[in-house]
Design an enzyme around this catalytic site. Structure first.
Site, short mmCIF file in Angstrom:
data_model
loop_
_atom_site.label_atom_id
_atom_site.label_comp_id
_atom_site.label_asym_id
_atom_site.label_seq_id
_atom_site.Cartn_x
_atom_site.Cartn_y
_atom_site.Cartn_z
N LYS A 30 0.85 -1.20 0.00
CA LYS A 30 0.00 0.00 0.00
C LYS A 30 0.88 1.25 0.00
O LYS A 30 1.53 1.56 1.00
CB LYS A 30 -0.93 0.06 1.21
CG LYS A 30 -1.99 1.14 0.99
CD LYS A 30 -2.69 1.60 2.24
CE LYS A 30 -2.11 2.83 2.87
NZ LYS A 30 -2.06 4.03 2.02
N GLY A 68 6.82 4.79 8.24
CA GLY A 68 5.95 5.96 8.38
C GLY A 68 6.12 6.56 9.75
O GLY A 68 7.17 6.39 10.40
N SER A 69 5.10 7.25 10.20
CA SER A 69 5.22 7.98 11.46
C SER A 69 5.17 7.03 12.67
O SER A 69 4.63 5.92 12.58
CB SER A 69 4.08 8.99 11.57
OG SER A 69 2.85 8.30 11.54
N THR A 70 5.72 7.50 13.77
CA THR A 70 5.72 6.71 15.00
C THR A 70 4.29 6.43 15.46
O THR A 70 3.97 5.32 15.89
CB THR A 70 6.54 7.46 16.07
OG1 THR A 70 7.91 7.40 15.64
CG2 THR A 70 6.40 6.84 17.44
N GLY A 117 2.92 3.72 13.38
CA GLY A 117 3.66 2.50 13.72
C GLY A 117 3.06 1.80 14.94
O GLY A 117 2.92 0.58 14.97
N CYS A 172 13.32 10.82 7.04
CA CYS A 172 13.16 10.36 8.43
C CYS A 172 14.43 10.59 9.24
O CYS A 172 14.37 10.89 10.43
CB CYS A 172 12.80 8.88 8.43
SG CYS A 172 13.92 7.91 7.44
P1 NAD Z 1 2.21 8.14 7.95
O1 NAD Z 1 2.52 7.32 9.14
O2 NAD Z 1 1.13 9.14 8.05
O3 NAD Z 1 1.79 7.19 6.73
C1 NAD Z 1 2.62 6.13 6.30
C2 NAD Z 1 1.74 5.08 5.66
O4 NAD Z 1 0.85 4.59 6.65
C3 NAD Z 1 0.88 5.60 4.51
O5 NAD Z 1 0.79 4.62 3.51
C4 NAD Z 1 -0.46 5.81 5.17
O6 NAD Z 1 -1.55 5.70 4.30
C5 NAD Z 1 -0.48 4.68 6.20
N1 NAD Z 1 -1.36 4.98 7.33
C6 NAD Z 1 -1.66 6.20 7.85
N2 NAD Z 1 -2.54 6.05 8.88
C7 NAD Z 1 -2.79 4.73 9.00
C8 NAD Z 1 -3.61 3.96 9.87
N3 NAD Z 1 -4.36 4.53 10.81
N4 NAD Z 1 -3.61 2.61 9.71
C9 NAD Z 1 -2.86 2.03 8.76
N5 NAD Z 1 -2.10 2.70 7.90
C10 NAD Z 1 -2.04 4.03 8.01
O7 NAD Z 1 3.58 8.77 7.49
P2 NAD Z 1 3.86 9.72 6.26
O8 NAD Z 1 3.30 11.06 6.57
O9 NAD Z 1 3.45 9.06 4.98
O10 NAD Z 1 5.46 9.75 6.25
C11 NAD Z 1 6.17 10.52 7.14
C12 NAD Z 1 6.67 9.69 8.30
O11 NAD Z 1 7.38 8.56 7.82
C13 NAD Z 1 7.66 10.46 9.15
O12 NAD Z 1 7.37 10.26 10.50
C14 NAD Z 1 9.00 9.83 8.79
O13 NAD Z 1 9.98 9.94 9.77
C15 NAD Z 1 8.61 8.42 8.52
N6 NAD Z 1 9.63 7.76 7.70
C16 NAD Z 1 10.47 6.88 8.30
C17 NAD Z 1 11.47 6.25 7.57
C18 NAD Z 1 12.42 5.28 8.23
O14 NAD Z 1 13.04 4.51 7.52
N7 NAD Z 1 12.55 5.28 9.54
C19 NAD Z 1 11.59 6.53 6.21
C20 NAD Z 1 10.72 7.43 5.62
C21 NAD Z 1 9.72 8.03 6.37
#
Ligand code: NAD
Length: 493
Positions: free
Chosen positions: A186, A239-241, A244, A297
Protein backbone atom coordinates in the site's frame (compact mmCIF):
# COMPACT_ATOMS: atom_id res chain seq x y z
CA UNK A 1 20.58 17.30 -20.43
CA UNK A 2 16.79 17.69 -20.46
CA UNK A 3 15.44 21.16 -19.76
CA UNK A 4 12.39 22.13 -17.72
CA UNK A 5 10.46 22.49 -20.99
CA UNK A 6 11.44 18.93 -21.99
CA UNK A 7 10.20 17.53 -18.68
CA UNK A 8 6.99 19.55 -18.82
CA UNK A 9 6.38 18.31 -22.34
CA UNK A 10 6.91 14.69 -21.25
CA UNK A 11 4.65 15.20 -18.25
CA UNK A 12 1.84 16.67 -20.31
CA UNK A 13 2.04 13.72 -22.72
CA UNK A 14 1.63 11.20 -19.88
CA UNK A 15 -1.58 9.47 -18.86
CA UNK A 16 -2.00 8.53 -15.23
CA UNK A 17 -3.77 5.38 -14.15
CA UNK A 18 -4.82 5.40 -10.49
CA UNK A 19 -6.55 2.01 -10.47
CA UNK A 20 -5.28 -0.63 -8.07
CA UNK A 21 -3.45 -3.68 -9.45
CA UNK A 22 -4.82 -6.95 -8.07
CA UNK A 23 -3.98 -10.39 -9.43
CA UNK A 24 -2.33 -8.98 -12.50
CA UNK A 25 -5.12 -6.63 -13.60
CA UNK A 26 -6.18 -3.04 -13.04
CA UNK A 27 -9.40 -2.96 -11.01
CA UNK A 28 -12.06 -0.32 -10.58
CA UNK A 29 -13.40 0.42 -7.13
CA UNK A 30 -16.65 1.90 -5.92
CA UNK A 31 -14.89 4.95 -4.48
CA UNK A 32 -11.93 6.95 -5.74
CA UNK A 33 -10.12 10.05 -4.58
CA UNK A 34 -8.26 12.78 -6.44
CA UNK A 35 -4.45 12.60 -6.43
CA UNK A 36 -3.49 16.29 -6.23
CA UNK A 37 0.01 17.25 -7.37
CA UNK A 38 1.86 19.79 -5.21
CA UNK A 39 3.65 20.88 -8.40
CA UNK A 40 0.60 21.86 -10.45
CA UNK A 41 -2.04 22.04 -7.66
CA UNK A 42 -4.22 19.97 -10.01
CA UNK A 43 -5.48 16.40 -9.87
CA UNK A 44 -3.29 13.89 -11.69
CA UNK A 45 -5.70 10.96 -11.49
CA UNK A 46 -8.63 9.45 -9.66
CA UNK A 47 -7.11 6.80 -7.42
CA UNK A 48 -8.85 3.63 -6.20
CA UNK A 49 -10.03 3.64 -2.62
CA UNK A 50 -9.55 -0.05 -1.81
CA UNK A 51 -11.85 -1.32 0.91
CA UNK A 52 -12.02 -4.62 2.76
CA UNK A 53 -13.24 -6.38 -0.38
CA UNK A 54 -10.23 -5.35 -2.50
CA UNK A 55 -7.78 -6.03 0.32
CA UNK A 56 -9.30 -9.52 0.76
CA UNK A 57 -8.96 -10.12 -2.98
CA UNK A 58 -5.34 -8.92 -2.98
CA UNK A 59 -4.40 -11.10 0.00
CA UNK A 60 -6.11 -14.16 -1.52
CA UNK A 61 -4.26 -13.54 -4.78
CA UNK A 62 -0.91 -13.13 -3.01
CA UNK A 63 -1.58 -16.28 -0.96
CA UNK A 64 -2.26 -18.27 -4.14
CA UNK A 65 0.88 -16.87 -5.79
CA UNK A 66 2.90 -17.79 -2.70
CA UNK A 67 1.52 -21.33 -2.48
CA UNK A 68 1.52 -22.16 -6.17
CA UNK A 69 4.16 -20.18 -7.97
CA UNK A 70 6.60 -17.59 -6.56
CA UNK A 71 7.90 -19.52 -3.55
CA UNK A 72 8.12 -22.70 -5.64
CA UNK A 73 10.06 -21.22 -8.53
CA UNK A 74 13.73 -22.11 -8.76
CA UNK A 75 16.05 -19.56 -7.14
CA UNK A 76 17.50 -18.89 -10.59
CA UNK A 77 14.10 -18.02 -12.06
CA UNK A 78 13.24 -15.69 -9.19
CA UNK A 79 16.63 -14.08 -9.50
CA UNK A 80 16.25 -13.39 -13.22
CA UNK A 81 12.72 -12.03 -12.75
CA UNK A 82 13.98 -9.51 -10.16
CA UNK A 83 16.95 -8.56 -12.34
CA UNK A 84 14.54 -8.05 -15.23
CA UNK A 85 12.35 -5.83 -13.04
CA UNK A 86 15.43 -3.79 -12.16
CA UNK A 87 16.21 -3.39 -15.89
CA UNK A 88 12.64 -2.29 -16.56
CA UNK A 89 12.88 0.32 -13.82
CA UNK A 90 15.92 1.75 -15.61
CA UNK A 91 14.38 1.59 -19.06
CA UNK A 92 11.29 3.42 -17.71
CA UNK A 93 13.35 5.75 -15.52
CA UNK A 94 12.05 9.05 -16.89
CA UNK A 95 8.42 8.03 -16.49
CA UNK A 96 8.92 6.71 -12.93
CA UNK A 97 10.90 9.81 -11.97
CA UNK A 98 8.14 12.07 -13.27
CA UNK A 99 5.48 10.12 -11.40
CA UNK A 100 7.31 10.64 -8.10
CA UNK A 101 8.09 14.30 -8.82
CA UNK A 102 4.51 15.14 -9.78
CA UNK A 103 3.11 13.17 -6.84
CA UNK A 104 5.29 14.58 -4.06
CA UNK A 105 7.42 17.43 -5.37
CA UNK A 106 11.03 16.23 -5.14
CA UNK A 107 13.45 17.81 -7.65
CA UNK A 108 13.64 15.92 -10.94
CA UNK A 109 17.44 15.99 -10.72
CA UNK A 110 17.26 13.97 -7.47
CA UNK A 111 14.60 11.56 -8.73
CA UNK A 112 16.63 10.74 -11.85
CA UNK A 113 20.01 10.44 -10.13
CA UNK A 114 19.06 8.97 -6.75
CA UNK A 115 15.57 7.48 -6.40
CA UNK A 116 15.25 5.59 -9.66
CA UNK A 117 18.81 4.23 -10.13
CA UNK A 118 18.92 3.54 -6.38
CA UNK A 119 15.72 1.48 -6.58
CA UNK A 120 17.07 -0.54 -9.51
CA UNK A 121 20.39 -1.17 -7.74
CA UNK A 122 18.69 -2.31 -4.53
CA UNK A 123 16.55 -4.80 -6.44
CA UNK A 124 19.70 -6.19 -8.09
CA UNK A 125 21.38 -6.48 -4.69
CA UNK A 126 18.54 -8.66 -3.34
CA UNK A 127 18.22 -10.62 -6.59
CA UNK A 128 21.88 -11.57 -6.21
CA UNK A 129 21.36 -12.54 -2.57
CA UNK A 130 18.85 -15.25 -3.56
CA UNK A 131 21.49 -17.89 -4.23
CA UNK A 132 24.18 -16.57 -1.91
CA UNK A 133 22.60 -16.87 1.51
CA UNK A 134 22.61 -20.41 2.90
CA UNK A 135 21.38 -22.18 6.01
CA UNK A 136 23.37 -23.94 8.76
CA UNK A 137 24.08 -27.44 9.95
CA UNK A 138 24.83 -27.09 13.67
CA UNK A 139 26.78 -29.67 15.66
CA UNK A 140 24.59 -32.56 16.93
CA UNK A 141 25.22 -36.00 18.49
CA UNK A 142 26.32 -38.86 16.20
CA UNK A 143 23.35 -40.32 14.32
CA UNK A 144 21.63 -36.95 14.07
CA UNK A 145 21.69 -34.12 11.59
CA UNK A 146 19.86 -30.85 11.97
CA UNK A 147 19.24 -28.71 8.90
CA UNK A 148 18.47 -25.11 9.76
CA UNK A 149 17.04 -23.11 6.88
CA UNK A 150 15.57 -19.68 6.44
CA UNK A 151 12.15 -20.09 4.87
CA UNK A 152 9.82 -17.39 3.53
CA UNK A 153 6.95 -16.40 5.81
CA UNK A 154 4.16 -16.14 3.22
CA UNK A 155 2.20 -12.98 2.43
CA UNK A 156 3.82 -9.69 3.39
CA UNK A 157 1.74 -6.54 3.95
CA UNK A 158 3.91 -3.50 3.14
CA UNK A 159 2.69 0.01 3.98
CA UNK A 160 4.98 2.85 2.92
CA UNK A 161 5.21 6.67 3.09
CA UNK A 162 5.42 9.36 0.41
CA UNK A 163 8.87 10.87 0.84
CA UNK A 164 10.65 8.38 -1.44
CA UNK A 165 7.62 6.73 -3.07
CA UNK A 166 9.33 4.21 -5.33
CA UNK A 167 12.45 3.71 -3.23
CA UNK A 168 10.63 3.07 0.08
CA UNK A 169 8.52 0.45 -1.72
CA UNK A 170 11.65 -1.18 -3.12
CA UNK A 171 13.33 -1.24 0.32
CA UNK A 172 10.50 -3.59 1.34
CA UNK A 173 9.92 -5.46 -1.92
CA UNK A 174 13.58 -6.31 -2.59
CA UNK A 175 14.20 -8.50 0.47
CA UNK A 176 10.59 -9.71 0.81
CA UNK A 177 10.40 -11.01 -2.76
CA UNK A 178 13.97 -12.30 -2.82
CA UNK A 179 13.21 -14.40 0.25
CA UNK A 180 10.29 -16.01 -1.63
CA UNK A 181 7.34 -14.12 -0.12
CA UNK A 182 4.55 -12.43 -2.03
CA UNK A 183 3.52 -8.87 -1.22
CA UNK A 184 0.44 -6.69 -0.86
CA UNK A 185 1.82 -3.16 -1.08
CA UNK A 186 0.00 0.00 0.00
CA UNK A 187 1.65 3.22 -1.14
CA UNK A 188 0.85 6.48 0.65
CA UNK A 189 -2.34 8.17 -0.56
CA UNK A 190 -0.23 11.19 -1.63
CA UNK A 191 2.06 9.18 -3.92
CA UNK A 192 0.49 6.03 -5.37
CA UNK A 193 1.43 6.33 -9.05
CA UNK A 194 4.97 4.88 -9.18
CA UNK A 195 3.96 1.82 -7.13
CA UNK A 196 1.03 1.16 -9.46
CA UNK A 197 3.30 1.41 -12.48
CA UNK A 198 5.84 -0.84 -10.74
CA UNK A 199 3.16 -3.54 -10.38
CA UNK A 200 2.71 -3.49 -14.17
CA UNK A 201 6.46 -3.67 -14.73
CA UNK A 202 6.64 -6.63 -12.32
CA UNK A 203 4.20 -8.55 -14.51
CA UNK A 204 6.24 -7.64 -17.59
CA UNK A 205 9.37 -8.89 -15.80
CA UNK A 206 7.77 -12.31 -15.30
CA UNK A 207 6.69 -12.15 -11.66
CA UNK A 208 3.59 -14.36 -11.53
CA UNK A 209 0.21 -12.65 -11.04
CA UNK A 210 -0.40 -11.92 -7.39
CA UNK A 211 3.28 -11.89 -6.45
CA UNK A 212 2.98 -8.11 -6.14
CA UNK A 213 -0.47 -6.62 -5.58
CA UNK A 214 -0.80 -2.87 -5.11
CA UNK A 215 -3.83 -1.60 -3.21
CA UNK A 216 -4.33 2.15 -2.88
CA UNK A 217 -6.38 4.14 -0.43
CA UNK A 218 -6.39 5.89 2.92
CA UNK A 219 -4.40 4.71 5.91
CA UNK A 220 -7.40 4.46 8.22
CA UNK A 221 -9.24 2.14 5.80
CA UNK A 222 -6.93 0.36 3.35
CA UNK A 223 -3.90 0.48 5.68
CA UNK A 224 -5.92 -0.76 8.64
CA UNK A 225 -7.45 -3.58 6.56
CA UNK A 226 -3.92 -4.77 5.76
CA UNK A 227 -2.80 -4.42 9.37
CA UNK A 228 -5.76 -6.39 10.70
CA UNK A 229 -5.86 -9.07 8.00
CA UNK A 230 -5.79 -12.60 9.37
CA UNK A 231 -4.09 -14.09 6.32
CA UNK A 232 -1.11 -11.74 6.20
CA UNK A 233 1.97 -13.23 7.84
CA UNK A 234 4.21 -10.23 8.30
CA UNK A 235 3.79 -6.46 8.25
CA UNK A 236 6.54 -4.12 7.21
CA UNK A 237 5.80 -0.45 7.75
CA UNK A 238 7.62 2.80 7.17
CA UNK A 239 5.95 5.96 8.38
CA UNK A 240 5.22 7.98 11.46
CA UNK A 241 5.72 6.71 15.00
CA UNK A 242 2.04 7.25 15.77
CA UNK A 243 0.90 5.00 12.94
CA UNK A 244 3.66 2.50 13.72
CA UNK A 245 2.04 2.02 17.11
CA UNK A 246 -1.30 1.28 15.41
CA UNK A 247 0.39 -1.52 13.49
CA UNK A 248 1.47 -3.17 16.72
CA UNK A 249 -2.16 -3.03 17.87
CA UNK A 250 -3.42 -4.38 14.54
CA UNK A 251 -1.19 -7.39 14.97
CA UNK A 252 -2.32 -8.02 18.54
CA UNK A 253 -5.97 -7.60 17.56
CA UNK A 254 -5.71 -10.08 14.68
CA UNK A 255 -3.40 -13.02 14.04
CA UNK A 256 -0.23 -11.91 15.91
CA UNK A 257 1.59 -11.41 12.62
CA UNK A 258 5.17 -10.18 12.84
CA UNK A 259 5.55 -6.40 12.64
CA UNK A 260 8.61 -4.44 11.55
CA UNK A 261 8.63 -0.68 11.95
CA UNK A 262 10.76 2.10 10.49
CA UNK A 263 9.38 5.25 12.03
CA UNK A 264 10.21 8.86 12.79
CA UNK A 265 13.31 10.71 13.88
CA UNK A 266 14.70 13.96 15.26
CA UNK A 267 18.32 13.26 14.52
CA UNK A 268 21.05 15.37 16.15
CA UNK A 269 24.16 16.63 14.36
CA UNK A 270 26.91 17.43 16.91
CA UNK A 271 29.56 19.92 15.81
CA UNK A 272 32.57 20.31 18.12
CA UNK A 273 34.83 23.35 17.97
CA UNK A 274 37.82 21.14 17.09
CA UNK A 275 36.28 20.24 13.69
CA UNK A 276 39.01 20.67 11.08
CA UNK A 277 36.90 22.21 8.34
CA UNK A 278 33.87 24.10 9.64
CA UNK A 279 32.95 25.28 6.12
CA UNK A 280 32.63 21.70 4.96
CA UNK A 281 30.72 20.72 8.11
CA UNK A 282 28.27 23.57 7.44
CA UNK A 283 27.75 22.44 3.86
CA UNK A 284 26.95 18.92 5.10
CA UNK A 285 24.77 20.23 7.94
CA UNK A 286 22.60 22.15 5.46
CA UNK A 287 22.34 19.16 3.15
CA UNK A 288 21.41 16.94 6.11
CA UNK A 289 18.27 18.95 6.80
CA UNK A 290 17.27 20.54 3.50
CA UNK A 291 17.70 17.61 1.12
CA UNK A 292 14.33 16.28 -0.15
CA UNK A 293 12.65 19.38 1.38
CA UNK A 294 13.58 18.05 4.82
CA UNK A 295 11.13 15.19 4.29
CA UNK A 296 13.62 12.57 5.37
CA UNK A 297 13.16 10.36 8.43
CA UNK A 298 16.85 10.61 9.32
CA UNK A 299 17.11 14.37 8.57
CA UNK A 300 19.57 16.02 10.97
CA UNK A 301 16.97 18.49 12.21
CA UNK A 302 18.74 19.34 15.49
CA UNK A 303 22.11 21.03 15.03
CA UNK A 304 24.07 20.99 18.29
CA UNK A 305 27.06 23.34 18.09
CA UNK A 306 29.80 23.97 20.67
CA UNK A 307 29.23 27.46 22.07
CA UNK A 308 32.63 28.93 21.11
CA UNK A 309 31.89 28.43 17.39
CA UNK A 310 28.08 28.59 17.45
CA UNK A 311 27.71 32.14 16.08
CA UNK A 312 30.23 31.57 13.29
CA UNK A 313 28.82 28.15 12.39
CA UNK A 314 25.25 29.46 12.25
CA UNK A 315 26.41 32.06 9.74
CA UNK A 316 28.10 29.38 7.64
CA UNK A 317 24.95 27.23 7.60
CA UNK A 318 22.79 30.24 6.69
CA UNK A 319 25.16 30.94 3.80
CA UNK A 320 24.64 27.37 2.59
CA UNK A 321 20.84 27.71 2.89
CA UNK A 322 21.01 30.84 0.72
CA UNK A 323 22.47 28.73 -2.11
CA UNK A 324 19.39 26.46 -2.25
CA UNK A 325 17.31 26.93 -5.36
CA UNK A 326 13.67 26.67 -4.31
CA UNK A 327 11.36 26.27 -7.27
CA UNK A 328 9.40 24.14 -9.67
CA UNK A 329 10.89 20.63 -9.32
CA UNK A 330 10.68 19.99 -13.07
CA UNK A 331 13.47 22.53 -13.52
CA UNK A 332 16.76 20.57 -13.37
CA UNK A 333 18.39 23.55 -11.60
CA UNK A 334 15.94 23.32 -8.69
CA UNK A 335 17.39 21.87 -5.50
CA UNK A 336 14.27 22.17 -3.34
CA UNK A 337 10.70 21.62 -4.51
CA UNK A 338 7.30 21.96 -2.83
CA UNK A 339 6.26 19.91 0.19
CA UNK A 340 4.08 16.90 -0.50
CA UNK A 341 0.69 18.56 -0.04
CA UNK A 342 -1.18 21.47 1.54
CA UNK A 343 -1.72 19.56 4.80
CA UNK A 344 1.96 18.97 5.34
CA UNK A 345 2.78 22.54 4.28
CA UNK A 346 0.29 23.89 6.81
CA UNK A 347 1.73 21.62 9.51
CA UNK A 348 5.28 22.83 8.83
CA UNK A 349 4.11 26.47 8.71
CA UNK A 350 2.52 25.97 12.16
CA UNK A 351 5.84 24.68 13.52
CA UNK A 352 7.58 27.74 12.08
CA UNK A 353 5.02 30.02 13.75
CA UNK A 354 5.56 28.31 17.09
CA UNK A 355 9.35 28.44 16.58
CA UNK A 356 9.17 32.17 15.97
CA UNK A 357 7.60 32.57 19.42
CA UNK A 358 10.24 30.56 21.26
CA UNK A 359 13.50 30.99 19.28
CA UNK A 360 15.27 33.41 16.92
CA UNK A 361 14.67 33.07 13.20
CA UNK A 362 18.06 33.12 11.45
CA UNK A 363 16.87 32.41 7.92
CA UNK A 364 13.75 31.79 5.80
CA UNK A 365 10.43 31.05 7.46
CA UNK A 366 8.02 31.98 4.65
CA UNK A 367 5.47 29.97 2.76
CA UNK A 368 5.51 30.76 -0.97
CA UNK A 369 3.28 30.21 -3.97
CA UNK A 370 5.08 29.13 -7.13
CA UNK A 371 3.31 28.29 -10.41
CA UNK A 372 -0.05 28.18 -8.64
CA UNK A 373 1.00 25.84 -5.82
CA UNK A 374 1.28 27.18 -2.26
CA UNK A 375 3.18 24.15 -0.98
CA UNK A 376 6.61 25.83 -0.90
CA UNK A 377 8.44 26.61 2.34
CA UNK A 378 11.76 28.43 2.40
CA UNK A 379 14.71 26.64 3.98
CA UNK A 380 14.29 27.79 7.57
CA UNK A 381 16.85 28.08 10.38
CA UNK A 382 16.19 28.88 14.03
CA UNK A 383 18.98 29.68 16.51
CA UNK A 384 19.01 29.82 20.32
CA UNK A 385 16.32 27.16 20.34
CA UNK A 386 15.15 26.30 23.89
CA UNK A 387 15.33 22.58 24.64
CA UNK A 388 11.72 22.39 25.82
CA UNK A 389 10.28 23.98 22.63
CA UNK A 390 8.39 21.86 20.13
CA UNK A 391 10.83 22.68 17.30
CA UNK A 392 13.59 21.16 19.47
CA UNK A 393 11.78 17.90 20.12
CA UNK A 394 9.02 17.14 17.58
CA UNK A 395 9.60 15.64 14.16
CA UNK A 396 8.66 18.43 11.71
CA UNK A 397 9.40 16.51 8.49
CA UNK A 398 10.09 19.70 6.59
CA UNK A 399 12.95 22.15 5.87
CA UNK A 400 13.32 23.51 9.40
CA UNK A 401 16.60 23.41 11.32
CA UNK A 402 16.85 24.03 15.07
CA UNK A 403 20.28 25.18 16.29
CA UNK A 404 21.12 24.57 19.94
CA UNK A 405 24.47 25.37 21.55
CA UNK A 406 26.34 23.34 24.19
CA UNK A 407 29.40 23.85 26.37
CA UNK A 408 30.71 20.36 27.17
CA UNK A 409 30.86 16.97 25.48
CA UNK A 410 28.71 15.46 28.24
CA UNK A 411 26.07 18.15 27.76
CA UNK A 412 26.04 17.56 23.98
CA UNK A 413 25.51 13.81 24.47
CA UNK A 414 22.78 14.39 27.01
CA UNK A 415 20.87 16.81 24.72
CA UNK A 416 21.33 14.50 21.73
CA UNK A 417 19.96 11.46 23.57
CA UNK A 418 17.07 13.35 25.15
CA UNK A 419 14.59 12.32 22.47
CA UNK A 420 11.94 9.67 22.00
CA UNK A 421 13.71 8.86 18.71
CA UNK A 422 16.97 7.07 17.98
CA UNK A 423 17.29 6.79 14.22
CA UNK A 424 20.49 8.59 13.22
CA UNK A 425 23.11 11.04 14.52
CA UNK A 426 26.18 12.82 13.18
CA UNK A 427 29.37 13.92 14.93
CA UNK A 428 31.99 16.39 13.69
CA UNK A 429 35.37 16.42 15.43
CA UNK A 430 39.08 16.06 14.65
CA UNK A 431 39.69 14.21 17.93
CA UNK A 432 39.74 10.46 17.29
CA UNK A 433 39.06 9.52 20.90
CA UNK A 434 36.13 11.91 21.05
CA UNK A 435 34.76 10.51 17.78
CA UNK A 436 34.68 7.01 19.29
CA UNK A 437 33.53 8.12 22.74
CA UNK A 438 30.63 10.21 21.47
CA UNK A 439 29.55 7.66 18.83
CA UNK A 440 29.47 4.98 21.52
CA UNK A 441 27.34 7.17 23.77
CA UNK A 442 24.79 8.21 21.14
CA UNK A 443 21.68 6.09 21.04
CA UNK A 444 21.09 5.92 17.29
CA UNK A 445 20.89 3.21 14.63
CA UNK A 446 23.54 4.94 12.51
CA UNK A 447 26.12 7.43 13.77
CA UNK A 448 27.94 9.24 10.94
CA UNK A 449 31.32 10.73 11.88
CA UNK A 450 32.64 13.70 9.89
CA UNK A 451 29.85 13.15 7.41
CA UNK A 452 26.06 13.09 7.63
CA UNK A 453 23.37 10.51 7.09
CA UNK A 454 25.76 7.84 5.78
CA UNK A 455 23.82 5.19 3.88
CA UNK A 456 24.63 2.15 1.75
CA UNK A 457 22.44 -0.62 0.40
CA UNK A 458 24.67 -3.24 2.02
CA UNK A 459 24.57 -1.48 5.41
CA UNK A 460 21.61 -1.95 7.81
CA UNK A 461 19.35 1.09 8.24
CA UNK A 462 16.91 1.62 11.10
CA UNK A 463 16.59 2.95 14.59
CA UNK A 464 16.25 2.46 18.30
CA UNK A 465 13.58 3.68 20.71
CA UNK A 466 10.44 5.03 18.99
CA UNK A 467 12.21 5.17 15.63
CA UNK A 468 11.25 1.52 15.32
CA UNK A 469 12.94 -1.86 15.07
CA UNK A 470 14.12 -4.27 12.44
CA UNK A 471 16.53 -3.13 9.76
CA UNK A 472 15.98 -2.19 6.14
CA UNK A 473 18.73 -2.63 3.53
CA UNK A 474 21.67 -5.06 3.74
CA UNK A 475 21.40 -8.83 4.08
CA UNK A 476 19.96 -8.29 7.58
CA UNK A 477 16.67 -7.16 5.99
CA UNK A 478 16.17 -10.73 4.78
CA UNK A 479 15.81 -11.79 8.43
CA UNK A 480 12.52 -9.90 8.68
CA UNK A 481 10.95 -11.85 5.85
CA UNK A 482 12.14 -15.34 6.76
CA UNK A 483 11.73 -17.72 9.67
CA UNK A 484 14.27 -20.25 10.91
CA UNK A 485 13.05 -23.77 10.22
CA UNK A 486 14.78 -26.87 11.55
CA UNK A 487 14.51 -30.34 10.09
CA UNK A 488 16.10 -32.79 12.55
CA UNK A 489 16.88 -36.25 11.21
CA UNK A 490 17.95 -39.20 13.36
CA UNK A 491 19.56 -41.97 11.34
CA UNK A 492 21.11 -45.38 12.01
CA UNK A 493 24.68 -44.85 12.96
P1 NAD B 1 2.21 8.14 7.95
O1 NAD B 1 2.52 7.32 9.14
O2 NAD B 1 1.13 9.14 8.05
O3 NAD B 1 1.79 7.19 6.73
C1 NAD B 1 2.62 6.13 6.30
C2 NAD B 1 1.74 5.08 5.66
O4 NAD B 1 0.85 4.59 6.65
C3 NAD B 1 0.88 5.60 4.51
O5 NAD B 1 0.79 4.62 3.51
C4 NAD B 1 -0.46 5.81 5.17
O6 NAD B 1 -1.55 5.70 4.30
C5 NAD B 1 -0.48 4.68 6.20
N1 NAD B 1 -1.36 4.98 7.33
C6 NAD B 1 -1.66 6.20 7.85
N2 NAD B 1 -2.54 6.05 8.88
C7 NAD B 1 -2.79 4.73 9.00
C8 NAD B 1 -3.61 3.96 9.87
N3 NAD B 1 -4.36 4.53 10.81
N4 NAD B 1 -3.61 2.61 9.71
C9 NAD B 1 -2.86 2.03 8.76
N5 NAD B 1 -2.10 2.70 7.90
C10 NAD B 1 -2.04 4.03 8.01
O7 NAD B 1 3.58 8.77 7.49
P2 NAD B 1 3.86 9.72 6.26
O8 NAD B 1 3.30 11.06 6.57
O9 NAD B 1 3.45 9.06 4.98
O10 NAD B 1 5.46 9.75 6.25
C11 NAD B 1 6.17 10.52 7.14
C12 NAD B 1 6.67 9.69 8.30
O11 NAD B 1 7.38 8.56 7.82
C13 NAD B 1 7.66 10.46 9.15
O12 NAD B 1 7.37 10.26 10.50
C14 NAD B 1 9.00 9.83 8.79
O13 NAD B 1 9.98 9.94 9.77
C15 NAD B 1 8.61 8.42 8.52
N6 NAD B 1 9.63 7.76 7.70
C16 NAD B 1 10.47 6.88 8.30
C17 NAD B 1 11.47 6.25 7.57
C18 NAD B 1 12.42 5.28 8.23
O14 NAD B 1 13.04 4.51 7.52
N7 NAD B 1 12.55 5.28 9.54
C19 NAD B 1 11.59 6.53 6.21
C20 NAD B 1 10.72 7.43 5.62
C21 NAD B 1 9.72 8.03 6.37
Amino acid sequence: MKTREDWEKSASAMTFDGRAVINGVRVTTENTSADISPVTAKSLAEVSECGQREVDQAVASSRAAFDNSWSRMSPGSRKSALHKLSELILSNADELALLDVLDMGKPISDATTIDIPGSAAILNFYAEAIDKVSGEIPVTDPGNVALVRRVPLGVVGAVVPWNYPLEMAIWKLGPALAAGNTVVLKPAEQSPLSSLRLAELALEAGLPEGTLNVVTGQGETTGAAIGLHNDIDVLTFTGSTQVGKYFMKYSGNSNMKQVWLECGGKSPNLVFADTTNLEEAAEFAARAIFFNQGEVCSANSRLLVEKSVAEKFTELVVNQAKKIKLGNPLDPETTMGPLVDRNQTGRVADFIASGSDSAQLAHGGSRLTIDGSDCYIEPTIFKNVPLQSSIASDEIFGPVLSIISFETEAEAISIANNSIYGLAASVWTSNLSRAHRVSDALHAGTVSVNTVDALGMNIPFGGFKQSGFGRDLSLHALDKFTGLKTTWIRYEN
